[in-house]
Write a protein that holds these residues in place. Structure first.
Motif, PDB file in Angstrom:
ATOM      1  N   TRP A 247       5.202   0.402   4.103  1.00  0.00           N
ATOM      2  CA  TRP A 247       4.001   0.746   3.345  1.00  0.00           C
ATOM      3  C   TRP A 247       3.093   1.604   4.211  1.00  0.00           C
ATOM      4  O   TRP A 247       2.816   1.260   5.369  1.00  0.00           O
ATOM      5  N   GLY A 249      -0.057   2.331   3.742  1.00  0.00           N
ATOM      6  CA  GLY A 249      -1.477   2.000   3.702  1.00  0.00           C
ATOM      7  C   GLY A 249      -1.967   1.223   4.909  1.00  0.00           C
ATOM      8  O   GLY A 249      -1.201   0.811   5.779  1.00  0.00           O
ATOM      9  N   GLN A 334       3.954  -5.938  -2.879  1.00  0.00           N
ATOM     10  CA  GLN A 334       3.631  -4.533  -2.637  1.00  0.00           C
ATOM     11  C   GLN A 334       2.620  -4.026  -3.647  1.00  0.00           C
ATOM     12  O   GLN A 334       1.722  -3.246  -3.311  1.00  0.00           O
ATOM     13  N   GLN A 338      -1.146  -2.400  -2.888  1.00  0.00           N
ATOM     14  CA  GLN A 338      -1.651  -1.170  -3.460  1.00  0.00           C
ATOM     15  C   GLN A 338      -3.043  -1.374  -4.056  1.00  0.00           C
ATOM     16  O   GLN A 338      -3.927  -0.521  -3.929  1.00  0.00           O
ATOM     17  N   GLN A 339      -3.250  -2.526  -4.677  1.00  0.00           N
ATOM     18  CA  GLN A 339      -4.573  -2.837  -5.243  1.00  0.00           C
ATOM     19  C   GLN A 339      -5.616  -3.018  -4.146  1.00  0.00           C
ATOM     20  O   GLN A 339      -6.743  -2.528  -4.252  1.00  0.00           O
TER      21      GLN A 339
END
Length: 341
Positions: A247, A249, A334, A338-339
């Motif tokens: 990921w 982020g 996942q 994302q949220q």
């Protein structure tokens, strides 16, 4: 005068292989780093159950060749890859492309069954001429104790297949529970000696005779029946399933805490092992997370990303009869990341 005859010396020029075994989270990498701090004549092969390798980044190898075998157990799924890896290492050593190691340590996944790991060395004619299994050394987690032997058939196989047993995390359990664990592993493998980890580097030189291991039903003194079921190893092994996540982020530490708690709740008692490198706001390097069973996550900040890749990466391993379960949980998780991101 009677004549005294002397048997000729038999020299074995094959490269010794030390198989480092032990269930998920038992401390194999810690033991390996202890050896690497004292020995520079080694080559290391690390087998990971998940598609993403983490342990090779935690290995403190200075000038020691380290090879990763990811994507499944070396005793079954990637057994062919092990043969290729050993061939490549041997030829690279012969051609002077890597340091001339004198021993090879193979750190298996926590799900690997030792005899399946040793099999390629015995069955492949090319490897058999150049490598020899010198020992199988198994770590047993004292904190997990007898309960791990009861729950995980792989633990039984690893204990029974060992030439040398090392008990890890003995400082985290009571004297009574440690004594009970020692008693039970003595029943499972009376031929193997038992030491507390970290095991000394001299174990890397100790030669053990290969022996045939025939096992049957075993019973604990507590009355709990232990059945290794080596005739159906593939069934027990395949109940351990992994899923990997990458990921891009970055989250704050409070958000990571909440996210990890959520993942633990999703997996519930099925969670066996979680490890990864997390990208956290405010940190230059990753946060190493290691989570075993139903305990608390162990968190360690690292000074820098080990390979220059600043992507969050995580491997989750569960025991479940549905192989899709772990993939579903990681996919849901996942979406949560994302949220939060």
């Amino acid at each position: 005068m009677s004549q005294v005859t002397h048997s000729p010396d038999i020299r074995d020029d094959r490269l010794p292989v030390i198989v480092l075994s032990g269930f998920l989270g038992s401390g194999k990498t810690t033991q390996l780093n202890h050896w690497l701090s004292q020995r520079q004549d080694l080559a290391v092969v690390i087998n990971e159950l998940g598609d993403i390798g983490i342990d090779q980044h935690l290995t403190e190898a200075q000038g020691v060749p380290v090879t990763l075998l990811a994507g499944g157990c070396v005793c079954c799924v990637v057994q062919g890859s092990l043969s290729s890896t050993l061939r490549n290492l041997f030829m690279a050593r012969k051609n002077g492309e890597i340091p001339p190691f004198n021993r090879l340590v193979l750190e298996t996944t926590g799900a690997a069954e030792p005899s399946g790991v040793v099999a390629p060395l015995q069955q492949d004619p090319w490897l058999r001429k150049r490598f020899v299994c010198q020992s199988v050394i198994t770590l047993v987690d004292a904190q997990a104790g007898v309960a791990a032997l009861e729950r995980h058939p792989e633990c039984l196989e690893q204990v029974q297949g060992a030439d040398q047993l090392l008990i890890s995390k003995s400082d985290l359990c009571t004297p009574d529970s440690l004594a009970a664990l020692k008693a039970q592993i003595a029943l499972l493998n009376p031929d193997a000696s038992v030491l507390l980890s970290p095991g000394p580097a001299s174990l890397l030189d100790q030669v053990f005779p290969r022996r045939c291991r025939i096992t049957g039903p075993l019973t604990l003194s507590t009355g709990v029946s232990l059945q290794p079921q080596l005739s159906s190893v593939s069934v027990s092994r395949h109940q351990l399933h992994s899923a990997s996540l990458r990921w891009e982020g970055r989250l704050s530490w409070p958000h990571w805490q909440a996210a990890l708690q959520q993942l633990g709740n999703q997996c519930g008692e099925s969670l066996v092992r979680l490890k990864g490198l997390l990208k956290v706001e405010g940190l230059d390097g990753p946060l190493l997370v290691q989570w075993t069973g139903q305990g608390e996550p162990a968190l360690s900040p690292m000074n820098a990303w080990p390979d220059g890749d600043t992507t969050t990466r995580l491997v989750v391993i569960v025991r479940h009869d549905n192989p899709d379960f772990v993939h579903e949980q990681v996919a849901h998780w996942q979406a949560l990341l994302q949220q939060l991101g």
